[in-house]
Write a protein that holds these residues in place. Structure first.
Motif, PDB file in Angstrom:
ATOM      1  N   THR A 150       0.827  -1.211   0.000  1.00  0.00           N
ATOM      2  CA  THR A 150       0.000   0.000   0.000  1.00  0.00           C
ATOM      3  C   THR A 150       0.857   1.255   0.000  1.00  0.00           C
ATOM      4  O   THR A 150       0.601   2.212  -0.738  1.00  0.00           O
ATOM      5  N   LYS A 151       1.895   1.256   0.828  1.00  0.00           N
ATOM      6  CA  LYS A 151       2.747   2.446   0.948  1.00  0.00           C
ATOM      7  C   LYS A 151       3.478   2.759  -0.352  1.00  0.00           C
ATOM      8  O   LYS A 151       3.764   3.929  -0.643  1.00  0.00           O
ATOM      9  N   GLN A 154       0.962   4.768  -2.338  1.00  0.00           N
ATOM     10  CA  GLN A 154       0.750   6.080  -1.725  1.00  0.00           C
ATOM     11  C   GLN A 154       1.965   6.986  -1.913  1.00  0.00           C
ATOM     12  O   GLN A 154       1.821   8.163  -2.246  1.00  0.00           O
ATOM     13  N   ASP A 155       3.159   6.431  -1.718  1.00  0.00           N
ATOM     14  CA  ASP A 155       4.377   7.237  -1.859  1.00  0.00           C
ATOM     15  C   ASP A 155       4.609   7.654  -3.303  1.00  0.00           C
ATOM     16  O   ASP A 155       5.013   8.797  -3.571  1.00  0.00           O
TER      17      ASP A 155
END
Length: 255
Positions: A150-151, A154-155
């Motif tokens: 997920t990160k 998002q990043d």
């Protein structure tokens, strides 16, 4: 007597197999995309073919087109953007000789996949009705990879938004924005995404545009900015799928 058309028969058949009926040319704000988003928000899974068609690219690891995919459809970005919880995104690479399909599986209930041999299972060029039936005896293989963190998404999206590096709206997106109902649909999509798991980069993109231009309410520039964010989301996912494809192609090349 009422005779059902072949298209009607096929539609019924695939719906019974849990296929969400999608209509080419009706865009990203059609019931099929709405249904996919609802499924994710209920914690169910959906299986997507991002290119929207069979793509037979080279499986030669030395080829410049190896593991390169056609541009993913914007509906991928809308589904992911409007999900209210972080989905588990599983890129799937389906190959034959040469590679045939790529796909992904998404679920909010939380490996990528290579399937080879489809060219032998459903070879093109067969006459009716045989082209609709799989050939017996075909050997298939399926390879799974890891879910996209997920990160990572998002990043990557946050970097594009905060760095002012969102892709420009495509010609087709600009044409769609000329439809009278499209700015309202885009603003509604942006509002939903602004409450979901990608709320920070989506809200930031909208806030920066409003601050710099002073736009308020329904505005073509605001709608265009939301399409740019969606394009970026779609591109991030495509990069993850292609990365898997490169690993698969290299592995096959070593065998």
């Amino acid at each position: 007597m009422r005779v059902r058309s072949p298209d009607s028969i096929f539609s019924t058949f695939f719906r019974l197999g849990q296929v969400i009926e999608t209509f080419r040319g009706k865009g990203i704000f059609q019931p099929a995309i709405d249904a996919a988003i609802e499924k994710l928000n209920r914690g169910e899974w959906i299986h997507l073919f991002g290119e929207g068609k069979v793509n037979q690219e080279s499986s030669n690891p030395e080829s410049p087109t190896a593991a390169q995919l056609l541009r993913f459809k914007w509906g991928i970005g809308r589904i992911i953007m409007e999900a209210q919880r972080p989905p588990v995104i599983i890129p799937m690479w389906l190959t034959g000789e040469p590679p045939l399909l790529c796909a992904m599986e998404l679920s909010t209930q939380g490996q990528a996949t290579n399937i080879s041999g489809f060219d032998k299972l459903m070879p093109e060029g067969r006459p009716f009705p045989y082209k609709y039936f799989p050939k017996p005896g075909a050997a298939l293989s399926i390879t799974f990879g890891d879910p996209v963190p997920t990160k990572t998404i998002q990043d990557a999206l946050g970097s594009l938004v905060h760095g002012g590096r969102l892709p420009e709206a495509s010609r087709s997106a600009n044409s769609a924005l000329a439809e009278p109902s499209r700015p309202q649909a885009e603003e509604r999509s942006g509002a939903v995404a602004g409450q979901g798991w990608l709320r920070e980069p989506v809200s930031h993109a909208v806030e920066v545009l409003r601050r710099d231009t002073g736009v308020k309410g329904l505005d073509p520039d605001l709608a265009r900015e939301i399409t740019r964010v969606r394009s970026a989301v779609t591109a991030v996912i495509q990069e993850e799928v292609e990365a898997l494809g490169r690993r698969v192609v290299l592995e096959v090349g070593r065998q």
